[in-house]
Design an enzyme around this catalytic site. Structure first.
Site, PDB file in Angstrom:
ATOM      1  CB  THR A 120     -43.341  49.417  -7.609  1.00 47.38           C
ATOM      2  OG1 THR A 120     -42.182  49.613  -8.365  1.00 47.38           O
ATOM      3  CG2 THR A 120     -43.081  49.385  -6.149  1.00 47.38           C
TER       4      THR A 120
ATOM      5  CG  ASP B 247     -34.697  51.259 -10.225  1.00 50.84           C
ATOM      6  OD1 ASP B 247     -35.115  51.903 -11.187  1.00 50.84           O
ATOM      7  OD2 ASP B 247     -35.438  50.758  -9.369  1.00 50.84           O
TER       8      ASP B 247
ATOM      9  N   GLY C 197     -42.442  54.019  -9.692  1.00 54.64           N
ATOM     10  CA  GLY C 197     -41.109  54.589  -9.916  1.00 54.64           C
ATOM     11  C   GLY C 197     -40.924  55.863  -9.110  1.00 54.64           C
TER      12      GLY C 197
END
Ligand code: GLY
Length: 578
Positions: free
Chosen positions: A387, A429, A481
């Site tokens: 991310t 996810d 995460g």
């Protein structure tokens, strides 16, 4: 304001490498005790200097923080392809100078053909490799990035900047290329095995198998053509235009799930931001489908019951209570959280101070709890690797914190033929098998099971903290995460309880606990054996190896209104201000 670390002159960090979400991200040493970047007017803090500069240029041209954030986000898709993206999704938190708050959810959505048991084979085992939730054509949710940026631009942009202005600088880097750092060249090479499985990814990111070297110029002509179409046709190009047709065709050719209808039906959504407070400072953050905001506020509420300042920043006592509070909040995450459009999430209860008080009762100040015994809280029914985050503050004081992702580095490893667009593996996810761990070892429940059109639970935690007079104090977010949540919480505590500036707060050593596995993760640098011995005596079980807890970027406004920009010592990037 000088940090306690500064005051004590403690030389701490030389972060030599980063292991976020189990992936070696190379060697990027940053010196200890760094001053934040300073800008009297505006600041952009992102994980790639070129992207930060593009954002600042937009503000200099008359754009606001929203315009700058979008330009930075589009640029990261070109100059930071491991996580910057067009083929992923995320969250944008905006607080305008007049105090209005807007939370944009552009999280990926499960395609229509997806279902609860998509990733389970006939023996009840999780599918591995192609067909799994982590790699290949089944792993992607319908991307949300361009829809989110489009919504933000149309509703909250300055109106003085064109869509083309936002895309063109990125397109130029895609056509003309940029010079690869040693870190990125090594990172790409380390993905040889997974990227090589997909011809288009191998051709683009591995130089057809010949690999890129440090100093090579990396050009992405397919991506440049995609950006040119998006520049011309708007975000609709990605959802209903030639690019959409290319995505759908590539999916069909490889047994993937995303159809043209899935793309056409994608919608970014505005959510109501969560507001809580920690020791009287208002904390504004992201609601579901991110778990980040709830877990953060619940944890901060529990920690408010302790004199963290007195415990001091590097003490075993402090890390112990932080770990215990995280253990309880993550247990609640597993049980109660999912996409609010599909399931009821008891948000109000979870961020209620009284609930935190109840949860706090079982914390023993000298003894680690057992995660199995802790379980989730008692809430009557009825009521989510890689991310990147960037933070922008403009002249007026509008702030944008944007966290978006492909999930794993380089997402599903699939690049859509002819587009240069890497797709996410966000389907991991979801709880691919409710009750069993995902790639982060996170256990999740039925509320986060796969359903068509549903958004997977996230851990992204874009966060804004106000001074007691209601003015903007600091804002930050992180990548990594579930470790994102711990990184943001500990940075907030470092500012509020330990008087650190934004740079020191982000650089300070961190721990992470996510309930299950029942292990405490500590970082390889900054923890003395004495501290670890005490934590061990309290009964904490450590992860097999230490590892870094996410990477944050943030901006703080000092007493004179100067924007202070900070990039985590654990990773790349540059805060650029003027
Ligand atoms: N993909 C990581 C997260 O959303 O939490």
């Amino acid at each position: 304001m000088r940090s306690i670390l500064y005051k004590k002159g403690i030389s701490v960090f030389l972060f030599l490498s980063l292991f976020v979400a189990f992936v070696p991200v190379g060697t990027n040493a940053r010196a200890a005790l760094r001053e934040p970047a300073r800008g009297r007017h505006a600041m952009v803090a992102s994980q790639q200097e070129l992207a930060s500069k593009i954002g600042v240029d937009i503000i200099k041209k008359g754009g606001n923080a929203v315009d700058a954030a979008i330009a930075t986000g589009i640029a990261l898709a070109v100059v930071y392809p491991e996580a910057g993206n067009l083929g992923g999704g995320g969250f944008m938190l905006i607080r305008k100078a007049n105090g209005e708050v807007h939370a944009i959810d552009y999280r990926e959505m499960a395609p229509k053909a997806a279902g609860r048991d998509l990733y389970i084979d006939k023996n009840g085992n999780l599918i591995k490799g192609e067909g799994s939730s982590t790699v290949g054509y089944h792993a992607s949710g319908v991307p949300g990035t361009l829809a989110g940026f489009d919504l933000a631009f149309k509703k909250y942009g300055s109106g003085r900047i064109t869509w083309r202005d936002l895309i063109e600088p990125a397109r130029q880097y895609a056509i003309n290329g940029y010079v690869l750092s040693n870190r990125v060249a090594n990172l790409l090479r380390s993905y040889d095995k997974s990227l090589s499985k997909y011809e288009e990814s191998k051709r683009i990111f591995l130089n057809g198998g010949h690999f890129y070297e440090e100093g090579d110029t990396f050009r992405q002509p397919d991506l440049a053509r995609t950006l040119e179409r998006i520049e011309r046709n708007g975000a609709a190009e990605f959802y209903a235009g030639e690019t959409a047709r290319m995505i759908a065709a590539d999916m069909k050719a490889h047994g993937g799930l995303i159809t043209l209808d899935d793309l056409k039906n994608y919608q970014a959504k505005e959510r109501t931001a969560l507001k809580g407070n920690y020791r009287g400072y208002e904390v504004i953050t992201m609601p579901p489908p991110s778990s980040g905001g709830i877990v953060m506020l619940e944890t901060l509420n529990m920690l408010e019951g302790y004199d963290i300042r007195k415990m001091q920043s590097n003490s075993a006592a402090k890390y112990h209570v932080v770990a215990e509070a995280l253990r309880r909040s993550f247990a609640d995450r597993a049980e109660f959280m999912g996409d609010p459009d599909f399931t009821t999430v008891p948000v109000a209860k979870l961020i209620d101070k009284k609930y935190a008080e109840e949860r706090r009762q079982s914390i023993d100040l000298k003894k680690a709890s057992s995660s199995v015994k802790v379980g989730h809280g008692d809430i009557p029914s009825g009521e989510s690797m890689d991310t990147t985050n960037f933070t922008v503050v403009d002249q007026q004081g509008t702030v944008v914190v944007n966290t978006y992702t492909l999930n794993d580095l380089y997402g599903s490893q699939v690049t859509v033929k002819g587009t240069g667009v890497l797709l996410n593996d966000e389907m991991d996810d979801f709880a691919a098998r409710p009750g069993k761990p995902n790639m982060f070892g996170l256990i999740q429940g039925e509320k986060n099971s796969v359903q068509p059109g549903k958004r997977p639970l996230s851990s992204m935690t874009p966060t804004i903290v106000l001074r007691k007079d209601g003015s903007l104090w600091f804002a930050l977010g992180a990548r990594g995460g579930p470790r994102i949540i711990s990184a943001v919480i500990e940075s907030v505590i470092n500012v509020i309880d330990h008087d650190m500036d934004i740079q020191a707060a982000i650089d300070a050593p961190r721990i992470h606990h996510q309930w299950l596995p029942d292990e405490l993760l500590y970082e390889p640098v900054g923890f003395s054996p004495d501290t670890l011995n005490i934590l061990s005596e309290y009964g904490h079980k450590f992860t097999e190896r230490p590892g870094y807890v996410a990477q944050a970027t943030g901006i703080m406004i000092d007493g004179k209104g100067v924007r202070l920009g900070a990039i985590d010592a654990r990773g790349d990037g540059e805060a650029v201000g003027y």
